[in-house]
Design a protein around this motif. Structure first.
Motif, mmCIF file in Angstrom:
data_model
loop_
_atom_site.group_PDB
_atom_site.id
_atom_site.type_symbol
_atom_site.label_atom_id
_atom_site.label_comp_id
_atom_site.label_asym_id
_atom_site.label_seq_id
_atom_site.Cartn_x
_atom_site.Cartn_y
_atom_site.Cartn_z
ATOM 1 N N ASN A 188 -32.297 63.072 -12.029
ATOM 2 C CA ASN A 188 -33.450 63.677 -11.619
ATOM 3 C C ASN A 188 -32.425 65.189 -10.407
ATOM 4 O O ASN A 188 -33.359 65.617 -10.672
ATOM 5 N N LYS A 189 -31.031 64.996 -11.453
ATOM 6 C CA LYS A 189 -30.292 66.533 -11.220
ATOM 7 C C LYS A 189 -30.468 67.234 -11.511
ATOM 8 O O LYS A 189 -30.366 68.705 -11.613
ATOM 9 N N GLN A 190 -30.979 66.988 -12.867
ATOM 10 C CA GLN A 190 -30.470 67.601 -14.494
ATOM 11 C C GLN A 190 -30.635 68.799 -14.487
ATOM 12 O O GLN A 190 -32.369 69.084 -13.873
ATOM 13 N N VAL A 191 -30.709 69.780 -14.445
ATOM 14 C CA VAL A 191 -31.229 71.633 -15.171
ATOM 15 C C VAL A 191 -32.073 71.471 -16.578
ATOM 16 O O VAL A 191 -32.649 72.656 -16.774
ATOM 17 N N LYS B 44 -20.927 78.046 -12.654
ATOM 18 C CA LYS B 44 -21.834 76.599 -11.838
ATOM 19 C C LYS B 44 -22.849 75.701 -12.655
ATOM 20 O O LYS B 44 -22.849 74.178 -11.721
ATOM 21 N N TYR B 45 -22.556 75.238 -13.796
ATOM 22 C CA TYR B 45 -23.007 74.517 -14.769
ATOM 23 C C TYR B 45 -22.086 73.410 -15.011
ATOM 24 O O TYR B 45 -20.962 73.189 -15.428
ATOM 25 N N ILE B 46 -22.297 71.897 -15.194
ATOM 26 C CA ILE B 46 -21.537 71.276 -15.649
ATOM 27 C C ILE B 46 -22.559 70.283 -17.130
ATOM 28 O O ILE B 46 -23.111 69.979 -16.869
ATOM 29 N N ALA B 47 -21.338 70.856 -18.111
ATOM 30 C CA ALA B 47 -21.904 70.513 -19.250
ATOM 31 C C ALA B 47 -21.609 68.831 -19.794
ATOM 32 O O ALA B 47 -20.112 68.602 -19.483
ATOM 33 N N ILE B 48 -22.062 67.909 -19.920
ATOM 34 C CA ILE B 48 -22.377 66.559 -20.142
ATOM 35 C C ILE B 48 -23.158 65.988 -21.115
ATOM 36 O O ILE B 48 -23.825 66.027 -22.092
ATOM 37 N N PHE B 49 -21.219 65.439 -22.208
ATOM 38 C CA PHE B 49 -22.190 65.246 -23.913
ATOM 39 C C PHE B 49 -21.638 63.966 -24.543
ATOM 40 O O PHE B 49 -20.803 63.870 -24.061
ATOM 41 N N GLN C 142 -36.691 81.141 -20.180
ATOM 42 C CA GLN C 142 -36.800 82.027 -18.858
ATOM 43 C C GLN C 142 -35.337 82.328 -18.050
ATOM 44 O O GLN C 142 -34.939 83.156 -18.428
ATOM 45 N N ASP C 143 -34.770 81.574 -17.344
ATOM 46 C CA ASP C 143 -33.329 81.825 -17.437
ATOM 47 C C ASP C 143 -32.329 81.907 -18.160
ATOM 48 O O ASP C 143 -32.032 81.615 -18.690
ATOM 49 N N GLN C 144 -31.852 83.101 -17.950
ATOM 50 C CA GLN C 144 -31.068 84.334 -18.822
ATOM 51 C C GLN C 144 -29.252 82.826 -19.256
ATOM 52 O O GLN C 144 -28.765 82.633 -19.962
ATOM 53 N N ASP C 145 -29.002 82.661 -18.397
ATOM 54 C CA ASP C 145 -27.783 81.809 -18.106
ATOM 55 C C ASP C 145 -28.522 80.518 -18.809
ATOM 56 O O ASP C 145 -27.174 80.135 -19.610
ATOM 57 N N LEU C 146 -28.955 80.029 -18.522
ATOM 58 C CA LEU C 146 -28.696 78.630 -19.301
ATOM 59 C C LEU C 146 -29.571 78.960 -20.926
ATOM 60 O O LEU C 146 -29.088 78.335 -21.814
ATOM 61 N N ALA C 147 -30.445 80.131 -20.870
ATOM 62 C CA ALA C 147 -30.657 80.797 -21.899
ATOM 63 C C ALA C 147 -29.362 80.944 -23.083
ATOM 64 O O ALA C 147 -29.245 80.154 -24.270
ATOM 65 N N THR C 148 -28.270 81.345 -22.490
ATOM 66 C CA THR C 148 -26.777 81.492 -23.094
ATOM 67 C C THR C 148 -26.474 80.337 -23.979
ATOM 68 O O THR C 148 -25.770 80.037 -24.228
ATOM 69 N N LEU D 98 -34.288 70.018 -32.778
ATOM 70 C CA LEU D 98 -33.289 70.565 -31.987
ATOM 71 C C LEU D 98 -34.578 70.304 -30.654
ATOM 72 O O LEU D 98 -35.491 71.151 -31.018
ATOM 73 N N VAL D 99 -34.540 69.323 -29.807
ATOM 74 C CA VAL D 99 -35.517 69.085 -28.537
ATOM 75 C C VAL D 99 -34.752 69.618 -27.418
ATOM 76 O O VAL D 99 -33.819 69.246 -27.236
ATOM 77 N N TYR D 100 -35.459 70.523 -26.483
ATOM 78 C CA TYR D 100 -34.712 70.849 -25.017
ATOM 79 C C TYR D 100 -35.952 70.644 -24.248
ATOM 80 O O TYR D 100 -36.416 70.780 -24.590
ATOM 81 N N THR D 101 -35.438 70.279 -22.970
ATOM 82 C CA THR D 101 -36.074 70.106 -21.630
ATOM 83 C C THR D 101 -35.201 71.327 -20.789
ATOM 84 O O THR D 101 -34.043 70.988 -20.761
ATOM 85 N N ALA D 102 -36.485 71.754 -19.556
ATOM 86 C CA ALA D 102 -35.488 72.426 -18.949
ATOM 87 C C ALA D 102 -36.496 72.174 -17.872
ATOM 88 O O ALA D 102 -36.145 73.354 -16.753
ATOM 89 N N GLY D 103 -37.280 71.370 -17.693
ATOM 90 C CA GLY D 103 -38.263 71.062 -16.368
ATOM 91 C C GLY D 103 -39.493 71.111 -16.750
ATOM 92 O O GLY D 103 -40.310 71.205 -15.895
#
Ligand code: P6P
Length: 315
Positions: free
Chosen positions: A138-141, A96-101, A10-16, A154-159
């Motif tokens: 517990n703060k992950q988006v 705003k995002y921090i990508a940790i991988f 749903q969230d366009q920034d997260l989708a991008t 690919l498996v994901y969750t955005a909550g």
């Protein structure tokens, strides 16, 4: 029209952001699939027939993901298993995002044609925080993994639930084929490196014995251990059961990394009705102190995780 990651979030920034990571994973998959060929082509030392310097696959994977994230105005910082220090982008006001991988977990398995994976955690900078603030899981988006294998998934969750996509090699896009994935409440498998069993704390030895003889949860389990975290977790997500990496003499705090292995998989597990602990508390509640810290890891179906954690916590 099949749903893609970009249309599913749903969230366009997260989708991008997640779509950019997925595109990098398509590049990684292509290089993994032909790794053996490039070895043959580059049989004269470490350059391939084009004379290119062959990169170690995990360095290549890391470079692909960083190249995908660097141009995004929303990404403020990167923490990678491949880089000792975080990479902070100072030229992106409002990012705003921090990508940790972990760009390519289990990469040594490629030599024997066994699944490997990419694991990603997304945090968001909140008021009073900086791009290098470390936060509990517990703060992950969002959390995402890709498992490269007979098919690449690919498996994901955005909550809002866990969703699975399969890479269509013809279109090189990930296509939705599992919505609302749920982990069975109990499963048939346990997954641990039993070569270390003499090192495991007694409670873990007791737990494994109880899974084997059926006294822990009333059923006798089979053992499955691939030695590639993402593959062992993906099986656990689909079939149920438990994966555990207890403390050992070589890894007294556990081997797996909190920020970019345990946290993202724990978010996915919980969103799929599973659970994940470090033997005493929820993985997602652990307050990190440094980017590459390790943790004891118990993850899988709720019944197994709760029973083993109870033993490990001495209850
Ligand atoms: P061991 C791969 O090297 C890895 O980081 C994970 O993918 C995997 O779960 C674990 O280490 C395997 O460790 O000590 O059993 O070989």
């Amino acid at each position: 029209m099949p749903q893609t990651l970009a249309t599913h979030i749903q969230d366009q920034d997260l989708a991008t952001l997640l779509s950019a990571i997925a595109t990098a994973c398509v590049q990684i998959e292509s290089r993994i699939r032909t790794a053996g060929l490039s070895d043959i082509l580059g049989s004269f030392g470490h350059t391939n027939i084009q004379g290119e310097q062959q990169q170690k696959l995990d360095v290549f994977a890391n470079d692909c993901i960083i190249a995908a994230l660097k141009p995004l105005a929303t990404v403020a910082a990167i923490v990678s298993e491949e880089d000792d220090e975080p990479i902070v982008f100072t030229d992106k006001p409002g990012a705003k995002y921090i990508a940790i991988f972990d760009p390519l977990d289990g990469s040594s398995n490629i030599d024997v044609n066994v699944n490997v994976g990419t694991i990603v955690s997304i945090q968001q900078i909140e008021a009073g925080e900086t791009a290098t603030t470390l936060k509990a899981g517990n703060k992950q988006v969002a959390a995402l993994y890709v498992v490269y294998g007979p098919s690449t998934i690919l498996v994901y969750t955005a909550g809002s639930g866990v969703h699975g996509f399969t890479l269509d090699p013809d279109t090189t896009s990930f296509v939705l084929n599992w919505e609302e994935m749920k982990m069975p409440p109990q499963g048939p498998y346990y997954s641990a490196n039993e070569a270390n069993i003499a090192d495991f704390p007694p409670a873990y030895q007791q737990a494994l014995a109880g899974l084997r003889d059926g006294t822990l949860l009333g059923a006798k389990y089979s053992s499955r251990y691939i030695g590639s975290l993402v593959a062992d977790f993906h099986r656990t997500l689909l079939k149920g059961g438990v994966f555990l990496y207890p403390p050992t003499a070589k890894a007294p705090n556990g081997k797996l990394r909190l920020l970019y292995e345990a946290n993202p998989l724990a978010m996915i597990a919980e969103q799929a009705s599973g659970a994940a602990t470090n033997g005493t508390q929820r993985i997602l509640d652990i307050a990190p102190t440094e980017p590459h810290q390790r943790t004891t890891f118990i993850i899988g179906s709720r019944h197994e995780v709760e029973a083993i954690t109870k033993l490990a916590a001495g209850k």
